[in-house]
Design a protein around this motif. Structure first.
Motif, PDB file in Angstrom:
ATOM      1  N   ASP A  69      -5.703 -13.574  -5.061  1.00  0.00           N
ATOM      2  CA  ASP A  69      -6.824 -12.653  -4.904  1.00  0.00           C
ATOM      3  C   ASP A  69      -7.051 -11.875  -6.187  1.00  0.00           C
ATOM      4  O   ASP A  69      -6.100 -11.498  -6.885  1.00  0.00           O
ATOM      5  CB  ASP A  69      -6.565 -11.673  -3.751  1.00  0.00           C
ATOM      6  CG  ASP A  69      -6.304 -12.392  -2.428  1.00  0.00           C
ATOM      7  OD1 ASP A  69      -6.782 -13.544  -2.299  1.00  0.00           O
ATOM      8  OD2 ASP A  69      -5.630 -11.817  -1.562  1.00  0.00           O
ATOM      9  N   ILE A  71      -9.488  -8.615  -8.050  1.00  0.00           N
ATOM     10  CA  ILE A  71     -10.372  -7.469  -7.907  1.00  0.00           C
ATOM     11  C   ILE A  71     -11.316  -7.433  -9.103  1.00  0.00           C
ATOM     12  O   ILE A  71     -10.871  -7.478 -10.252  1.00  0.00           O
ATOM     13  CB  ILE A  71      -9.592  -6.148  -7.830  1.00  0.00           C
ATOM     14  CG1 ILE A  71      -8.710  -6.110  -6.575  1.00  0.00           C
ATOM     15  CG2 ILE A  71     -10.544  -4.947  -7.832  1.00  0.00           C
ATOM     16  CD1 ILE A  71      -9.505  -6.105  -5.276  1.00  0.00           C
ATOM     17  N   GLN A  73     -13.919  -5.161 -11.074  1.00  0.00           N
ATOM     18  CA  GLN A  73     -14.241  -3.744 -11.230  1.00  0.00           C
ATOM     19  C   GLN A  73     -15.465  -3.576 -12.127  1.00  0.00           C
ATOM     20  O   GLN A  73     -15.578  -4.219 -13.165  1.00  0.00           O
ATOM     21  CB  GLN A  73     -13.066  -2.991 -11.846  1.00  0.00           C
ATOM     22  CG  GLN A  73     -11.803  -3.004 -11.007  1.00  0.00           C
ATOM     23  CD  GLN A  73     -10.660  -2.272 -11.685  1.00  0.00           C
ATOM     24  OE1 GLN A  73     -10.676  -2.075 -12.905  1.00  0.00           O
ATOM     25  NE2 GLN A  73      -9.664  -1.851 -10.910  1.00  0.00           N
ATOM     26  N   GLU A  78     -15.820  -1.705  -6.736  1.00  0.00           N
ATOM     27  CA  GLU A  78     -14.905  -2.843  -6.790  1.00  0.00           C
ATOM     28  C   GLU A  78     -15.300  -3.897  -5.759  1.00  0.00           C
ATOM     29  O   GLU A  78     -15.888  -3.580  -4.727  1.00  0.00           O
ATOM     30  CB  GLU A  78     -13.461  -2.396  -6.516  1.00  0.00           C
ATOM     31  CG  GLU A  78     -12.867  -1.504  -7.575  1.00  0.00           C
ATOM     32  CD  GLU A  78     -11.396  -1.225  -7.323  1.00  0.00           C
ATOM     33  OE1 GLU A  78     -10.904  -1.571  -6.222  1.00  0.00           O
ATOM     34  OE2 GLU A  78     -10.724  -0.655  -8.215  1.00  0.00           O
ATOM     35  N   GLU A  79     -14.948  -5.135  -6.071  1.00  0.00           N
ATOM     36  CA  GLU A  79     -15.181  -6.246  -5.150  1.00  0.00           C
ATOM     37  C   GLU A  79     -13.951  -7.134  -5.156  1.00  0.00           C
ATOM     38  O   GLU A  79     -13.406  -7.453  -6.222  1.00  0.00           O
ATOM     39  CB  GLU A  79     -16.403  -7.059  -5.576  1.00  0.00           C
ATOM     40  CG  GLU A  79     -16.648  -8.292  -4.717  1.00  0.00           C
ATOM     41  CD  GLU A  79     -17.770  -9.161  -5.268  1.00  0.00           C
ATOM     42  OE1 GLU A  79     -17.991 -10.251  -4.699  1.00  0.00           O
ATOM     43  OE2 GLU A  79     -18.400  -8.757  -6.266  1.00  0.00           O
ATOM     44  N   GLN A  80     -13.523  -7.546  -3.984  1.00  0.00           N
ATOM     45  CA  GLN A  80     -12.372  -8.430  -3.878  1.00  0.00           C
ATOM     46  C   GLN A  80     -12.846  -9.880  -3.762  1.00  0.00           C
ATOM     47  O   GLN A  80     -13.774 -10.182  -3.016  1.00  0.00           O
ATOM     48  CB  GLN A  80     -11.516  -8.091  -2.652  1.00  0.00           C
ATOM     49  CG  GLN A  80     -10.257  -8.951  -2.538  1.00  0.00           C
ATOM     50  CD  GLN A  80      -9.539  -8.774  -1.211  1.00  0.00           C
ATOM     51  OE1 GLN A  80     -10.149  -8.911  -0.151  1.00  0.00           O
ATOM     52  NE2 GLN A  80      -8.254  -8.451  -1.279  1.00  0.00           N
ATOM     53  N   VAL A  81     -12.220 -10.754  -4.552  1.00  0.00           N
ATOM     54  CA  VAL A  81     -12.481 -12.184  -4.449  1.00  0.00           C
ATOM     55  C   VAL A  81     -11.188 -12.853  -4.018  1.00  0.00           C
ATOM     56  O   VAL A  81     -10.180 -12.784  -4.734  1.00  0.00           O
ATOM     57  CB  VAL A  81     -12.958 -12.773  -5.795  1.00  0.00           C
ATOM     58  CG1 VAL A  81     -13.206 -14.273  -5.640  1.00  0.00           C
ATOM     59  CG2 VAL A  81     -14.225 -12.081  -6.260  1.00  0.00           C
TER      60      VAL A  81
END
Length: 378
Positions: A69, A71, A73, A78-81
């Motif tokens: 995973d 992050i 920024q 923030e977005e998690q992939v």
């Protein structure tokens, strides 16, 4: 090296081929071109907390998240992939718009963007030609060796627009059993593809001949003569009667020169829209769905041989992609079919210049603008 083989004969890669074949736009490449690409790519591991790249970086790399995973920024948050949640390259806009940090241990596939774009376009133009060749009944006996030529890594440095010209540069030569085609120690000025027949490759050393290999249809030999002046390092002698396709060094040099394709400056894009020009996005359906110009139709280069029949003769078409290479190839091939097609110059600006990047839309219908001339079957 005296002998060359199609790239699919390359040694096994470290990468999971099934996994990489699902990635965008790698999935639209032939296996031979994909293997050649992976041979010069890297699998990397980052530990939790490490930075993959920072906002502002311009690395000219495609990064694919294979496992773990990440992050992303930015100033807006923030977005998690999560690993394998996307088949697209990771936050690919260049320069990078976000900072990527490994949230867990992750593995990445790193690919040179220029090399990917070149081989992707080469592969798709090659597929286009193979489909056209298969439709011509008078070429039925030639499909096998012509397909092998298109898959030969000898030509991967030839600009995609010149792929079709390869066949016009090759000359047929009838040979007979016992003919010596190449003599060890001589300086060569051409290479050969075996269209029909078989040959023996032998090397003289310490006073005696050593048999190296027997080669047959589809194999290329003597290609070193195209790129250097080193003496031939082996002898090639025909075992049977046959036909060779010969490529001269000077003809090979001509193939390396990319032809001009008529283009329209990006500054004239709006004027072209107003006069009724239709925009064609030549990237894959997945890339198009992620973002594209308003009112653009999607005709991937990989599907051009099939979808070009949907276009209308009197319409002006402007082709674009993210680098300009696939769009130039598409415009070139459409012009050969008699369409009014040009490529859009400065394509990368559409995806990097904030003024144009803000105009890109997401997931719009893949149809032509209502009221414009509609496609007709040719």
């Amino acid at each position: 090296m005296l002998l060359s083989q199609p790239a699919e004969a390359s040694p096994a890669m470290e990468f999971d081929l099934a996994l990489t074949r699902s990635l965008v736009p790698l999935k639209d490449m032939s296996e031979s071109h994909l293997l050649d690409l992976l041979a010069n790519s890297q699998a990397e591991v980052f530990f939790a907390g490490q930075t993959l790249f920072e906002a502002g970086d311009y690395d000219r790399q495609h990064l694919y998240l294979l496992h773990g995973d990440v992050i992303l920024q930015s100033d807006s948050g923030e977005e998690q992939v999560k690993g394998r949640s996307t088949l697209m390259p990771l936050a690919h806009v260049q320069p990078r718009q976000v900072t990527a940090i490994a949230e867990t241990d992750v593995s990445l596939l790193r690919i040179d963007s220029e090399r990917l774009d070149q081989l992707l376009t080469w592969s798709q133009v090659s597929d286009y030609l193979q489909l056209n060749i298969s439709r011509q009944r008078d070429l039925d006996e030639d499909i096998g060796w012509m397909t092998t030529v298109l898959r030969s890594n000898l030509f991967f440095k030839v600009p995609p627009l010149n792929v079709e010209q390869i066949f016009y540069r090759l000359e047929a030569r009838v040979v007979h059993a016992g003919d010596t085609v190449i003599r060890q120690g001589e300086i060569g000025d051409c290479c050969y593809f075996i269209k029909e027949g078989e040959a023996s490759v032998d090397r003289h050393n310490d006073g005696h001949w050593t048999h190296l290999a027997d080669i047959g249809p589809g194999r290329c030999f003597g290609e070193d003569a195209l790129v250097n002046d080193a003496p031939r390092n082996a002898r090639v002698k025909m075992r049977t009667d046959g036909v060779l396709m010969v490529l001269d060094k000077q003809d090979f040099y001509h193939l390396l020169k990319e032809p001009e394709v008529p283009s329209v400056p990006i500054s004239e894009l709006n004027a072209a829209r107003q006069r009724g020009a239709v925009l064609l996005d030549t990237r894959s359906e997945e890339e198009y769905s992620e973002r594209h110009l308003p009112e653009a139709a999607n005709i991937p280069l990989s599907l051009l041989a099939i979808k070009s029949r949907l276009l209308a003769d009197p319409v002006e078409y402007l082709c674009y992609c993210d680098t300009g290479r696939r769009s130039r190839a598409t415009a070139h091939l459409l012009r050969q079919q008699g369409y009014r097609a040009r490529s859009l110059a400065d394509c990368p600006r559409l995806f990097t210049d904030p003024e144009w990047r803000d105009e890109l839309v997401h997931n719009a219908p893949q149809v032509l603008r209502e009221g414009r001339p509609q496609p007709e079957r040719r």
